[in-house]
Design an enzyme around this catalytic site. Structure first.
Site, PDB file in Angstrom:
ATOM      1  N   SER A 143       0.789  -1.546   0.187  1.00  0.00           N
ATOM      2  CA  SER A 143       0.093  -0.241  -0.133  1.00  0.00           C
ATOM      3  C   SER A 143       0.671   1.049   0.142  1.00  0.00           C
ATOM      4  O   SER A 143       1.893   1.164   0.859  1.00  0.00           O
ATOM      5  CB  SER A 143      -0.860   0.211   1.429  1.00  0.00           C
ATOM      6  OG  SER A 143      -1.370   1.579   0.946  1.00  0.00           O
ATOM      7  N   TYR A 165      -1.015  -0.252  10.642  1.00  0.00           N
ATOM      8  CA  TYR A 165      -1.310  -1.063   9.965  1.00  0.00           C
ATOM      9  C   TYR A 165      -0.288  -0.384   8.874  1.00  0.00           C
ATOM     10  O   TYR A 165       0.261  -1.236   8.451  1.00  0.00           O
ATOM     11  CB  TYR A 165      -3.024  -0.722   9.004  1.00  0.00           C
ATOM     12  CG  TYR A 165      -2.717  -0.777   7.567  1.00  0.00           C
ATOM     13  CD1 TYR A 165      -2.970  -2.378   7.359  1.00  0.00           C
ATOM     14  CD2 TYR A 165      -2.822   0.063   6.588  1.00  0.00           C
ATOM     15  CE1 TYR A 165      -2.812  -2.484   6.093  1.00  0.00           C
ATOM     16  CE2 TYR A 165      -2.722  -0.237   5.092  1.00  0.00           C
ATOM     17  CZ  TYR A 165      -3.164  -1.497   4.657  1.00  0.00           C
ATOM     18  OH  TYR A 165      -3.107  -2.150   3.525  1.00  0.00           O
TER      19      TYR A 165
END
Length: 212
Positions: A143, A165
């Protein structure tokens, strides 16, 4: 000689993983749906087959050594593509936020175990099968929030602070680089892919359609 390529996608029972499976299946790959919940994995494989894709499901929990070992025993003796897609965010606030000053360390451990250690666990277990392919490929789904440059640039819109995350994606990017260095000179190519914001359960339906 059968030239059909076989691809295993982790976390492929829904969302981005399912669409990756569908896309590779449409290209003629035989798809192996890896899913922690075997019932959901089986349902996903049935849906793929209904669309004309050669697909089967295997139970695969990337955080469990025994599960990974058992999954390898179910695979053919050659694997051409591995997509490490399985991932979790951990609990977030209403704005997806994760405050680093109040993080539960058990949450951090669970997210790291899935998003990073799970990738290492699965990749290393499957390397012997990948080495039997004439052109093996490994793709780690990362990501842009894992980019330290972007995260520290005040001019870039990077979204909420996700202190459990986002760092796992930075970790994953670094691990991917070291795999690439270790595998240099072999026929195994490994990359990290950052698909951006995709409308799945993971994002609460925000983002572009996963089929795109």
């Amino acid at each position: 000689m059968n030239d059909t390529k076989t691809a295993l996608i982790t976390g492929a029972n829904k969302g981005l993983g399912f669409e990756i499976a569908a896309g590779l299946g449409a290209l003629g790959h035989r798809i192996i749906v890896g899913a922690r919940d075997h019932g959901r994995g089986t349902a996903a494989a049935e849906k793929l087959r209904a669309a004309g894709v050669d697909a089967v499901a295997i139970p695969l929990d990337v955080t469990d050594d025994r599960s990974v070992t058992d999954a390898v025993a179910l695979l053919p003796n050659r694997l051409d593509v591995l997509v490490n897609n399985a991932g979790i965010s951990g609990p977030t606030g209403p704005d997806w936020g994760q405050d680093p000053t109040t993080l539960d360390l058990d949450v951090v451990r669970r997210v790291v175990d899935t998003n990073v250690l799970g990738v290492i666990r699965v990749t290393n277990a499957l390397l012997p099968l990948l080495r039997r392919s004439p052109s093996p490929r490994i793709v780690n789904i990362s990501s842009s929030v894992g980019s330290l440059t972007w995260q520290s640039d005040p001019a870039v819109e990077v979204g909420p602070i996700m202190a459990a995350y986002s760092p796992t994606k930075s970790f994953l990017n670094a691990v991917t680089v070291h795999y690439a260095r270790q595998l240099a000179g072999t026929n195994i190519l490994i990359n990290a892919a950052c698909p951006g914001l995709v409308a799945t359960d993971f994002t609460g339906g925000q983002g572009r359609p996963p089929q795109d």
